[in-house]
Structure formats: structure tokens, C-alpha cells
Enzyme design. Sequence first.
Site, PDB file in Angstrom:
ATOM      1  N   ARG A  54      -8.702   3.852   4.140  1.00 14.05           N
ATOM      2  CA  ARG A  54      -8.175   4.572   5.305  1.00 14.05           C
ATOM      3  C   ARG A  54      -7.045   5.495   4.863  1.00 14.05           C
ATOM      4  O   ARG A  54      -5.914   5.058   4.659  1.00 14.05           O
ATOM      5  CB  ARG A  54      -7.696   3.575   6.362  1.00 14.05           C
ATOM      6  CG  ARG A  54      -8.838   2.808   7.003  1.00 14.05           C
ATOM      7  CD  ARG A  54      -8.340   1.784   8.006  1.00 14.05           C
ATOM      8  NE  ARG A  54      -7.627   0.694   7.338  1.00 14.05           N
ATOM      9  CZ  ARG A  54      -7.140  -0.369   7.969  1.00 14.05           C
ATOM     10  NH1 ARG A  54      -7.263  -0.478   9.287  1.00 14.05           N
ATOM     11  NH2 ARG A  54      -6.526  -1.324   7.301  1.00 14.05           N
ATOM     12  N   ASP A  56      -4.136   8.441   4.939  1.00 15.99           N
ATOM     13  CA  ASP A  56      -3.087   8.816   5.877  1.00 15.99           C
ATOM     14  C   ASP A  56      -3.232  10.270   6.323  1.00 15.99           C
ATOM     15  O   ASP A  56      -4.034  11.034   5.768  1.00 15.99           O
ATOM     16  CB  ASP A  56      -1.714   8.645   5.217  1.00 15.99           C
ATOM     17  CG  ASP A  56      -1.352   7.198   4.987  1.00 15.99           C
ATOM     18  OD1 ASP A  56      -1.832   6.337   5.751  1.00 15.99           O
ATOM     19  OD2 ASP A  56      -0.587   6.923   4.041  1.00 15.99           O
ATOM     20  N   TYR A 114      -7.915   7.775  -7.347  1.00 15.78           N
ATOM     21  CA  TYR A 114      -7.243   8.875  -6.658  1.00 15.78           C
ATOM     22  C   TYR A 114      -6.796   9.924  -7.671  1.00 15.78           C
ATOM     23  O   TYR A 114      -6.532   9.612  -8.841  1.00 15.78           O
ATOM     24  CB  TYR A 114      -6.001   8.385  -5.912  1.00 15.78           C
ATOM     25  CG  TYR A 114      -6.279   7.653  -4.616  1.00 15.78           C
ATOM     26  CD1 TYR A 114      -6.273   8.331  -3.396  1.00 15.78           C
ATOM     27  CD2 TYR A 114      -6.543   6.291  -4.604  1.00 15.78           C
ATOM     28  CE1 TYR A 114      -6.510   7.662  -2.198  1.00 15.78           C
ATOM     29  CE2 TYR A 114      -6.790   5.611  -3.416  1.00 15.78           C
ATOM     30  CZ  TYR A 114      -6.769   6.313  -2.220  1.00 15.78           C
ATOM     31  OH  TYR A 114      -7.019   5.642  -1.046  1.00 15.78           O
ATOM     32  N   ARG A 201       1.476   7.866  -3.565  1.00 22.46           N
ATOM     33  CA  ARG A 201       2.510   8.864  -3.263  1.00 22.46           C
ATOM     34  C   ARG A 201       3.878   8.412  -3.759  1.00 22.46           C
ATOM     35  O   ARG A 201       4.689   9.226  -4.213  1.00 22.46           O
ATOM     36  CB  ARG A 201       2.530   9.161  -1.770  1.00 22.46           C
ATOM     37  CG  ARG A 201       1.287   9.913  -1.297  1.00 22.46           C
ATOM     38  CD  ARG A 201       1.202   9.948   0.219  1.00 22.46           C
ATOM     39  NE  ARG A 201       2.382  10.556   0.807  1.00 22.46           N
ATOM     40  CZ  ARG A 201       2.653  10.545   2.119  1.00 22.46           C
ATOM     41  NH1 ARG A 201       1.816   9.936   2.953  1.00 22.46           N
ATOM     42  NH2 ARG A 201       3.738  11.126   2.585  1.00 22.46           N
TER      43      ARG A 201
END
Length: 264
Positions: A54, A56, A114, A201
Site C-alpha cells: 500500500r 503512500d 523499491y 524514505r
Amino acid sequence: MTDSLQRLAIGLEYDGSGFRGWQIQREARTLQAQVQKALSRVADEPVEVTCAGRTDAGVHATGQVIHFDTRAVRPPRAWLLGGNSHLSPELSFHWVRPVPGDFHARFSARWRRYRYIILCRTTRPAILRRRVTWTHRPLDAGVMDRAARLLLGEHDFTSFRARGCQARTPVRTVEEIGVHRSGDFIHLDIRANAFLHHMVRNIAGVLMAIGRGEREVEWVQELLRVRDRDQAGVTAPPDGLYLVQVGYDPRFDLQPPAILPTYG
């Protein structure tokens, strides 16, 4: 239509900059709502989807995986082309295939990959303004890579997760990580068995501070030791983050490709 349910998996790409994230929210534009609406039109019945990760608000994907159950019988071309015809232009289905009933896009995943992209130059981007993270300050990609490799292996990532993260444990295993430069662009690639909320992040924010010379490489080890989010600095923006690949148990015979966005 048939009386029995079949489970399908679909590969999905999207530009998340115009959405409030993946999960459906009241009075907010979300990716899940777009996907469910499009597939429900093709199935001619309500469809609920589950995703591998999921993302952001503002985060993108080139390799998101979803699954859903349906009684509708359609050829793969109908799911792909019909589904894409009902999606907004920021989303696109890439592949579809039937999967066993015990396949789960999220819980069957063994790892996720990622990529975080940083544009490092004096002037801000225009075309790529929501697709990369921009900094006007110089970054040393070699030093960032050295620091990143200290995160390899199993660690308690409390210092690298959001304060509101609801994961039951902060322990994760980073299986691959690296930082490299391509012209004015710096790419952070990371693969782990699972990720915490804002983990990539927060890692990017720490590595950027090290790349600017504000902190030493060993700061990464200190943050792992203290397990304190307040000591880890800022969370990097969502603009440069992409979910690029999800890996599954071989018994599902599902090997989504790695689709790596590359600039520079």
C-alpha cells in the site's frame, strides 16, 4: 459468468502524484478506488482488490501486483484492454494471469524492491518535478553507497520507521541495497523481505544527509543501535519513490519483472 470464483493477479503501473495513496478513503482520490471501479466495469459485478504494497500519497509504482476474485469469465485481453480503457491515464495494467485460490498479493510476497530517484543539480526540474526528489546541494553517491551497505541483513529498523507505523515488529531483513549515480541522477535501490511505514524514505533522508557531508557513514550504525526515530532526521519526499518489483514463492509460478525507472 460462472458460479465459482476464480482468482486473478494483475501487474499495475501508476503515477501516484495525483492520488492520496493506495487505500480507499472517503472523499479522497485513491488508486484502489480507480482500480476497483475499472475492473468492476469489465466484470459487470463489484470487484475488490488487494495489493502487494500500500503506497503512500505521491509514491509511484512500476511493479505493483494486485489480486481479486471474480465470477466473470473474460479472456486476458479483455481484462487488460478493457480495464485500461476505464482507468484514468495515470494508471495502466500490464499483465494478468490466473493464480491459485491461496495466492495473496501481499501475504504471499517474499520480498519487495523499491527504487528512490534523486535529481542532484542547481536548478529544479519541471517535467520530472513529481517523479524525482530534487536537491540543489551536491551529494557524494559513493559515500551514500558505503553507508547504505551497513543496512544489509536483519536489523531493528525502529529509527527508520514512521512514528505511527503499526507493524507488529520493527525487525526487517534488507537483502540488497546500493546507491549509484547516472549523470545528475542518483538511484537508491533496496530489496527487503518487508518494509515498515516510510522506511525507504527515512533511509533516503539519512543517506542524503551523509551524502551532503553533514554526518559520517557510521551514523547509520548509531541509528540502528539507538532505535530512536527522533534521532534519524527528516523523511525524504515521496516524489522519487517507486515500487518496482515483488517476489513470490516459486510454487505460484509468478515472477513479475523488475521495471526500473531510469533517468540520466
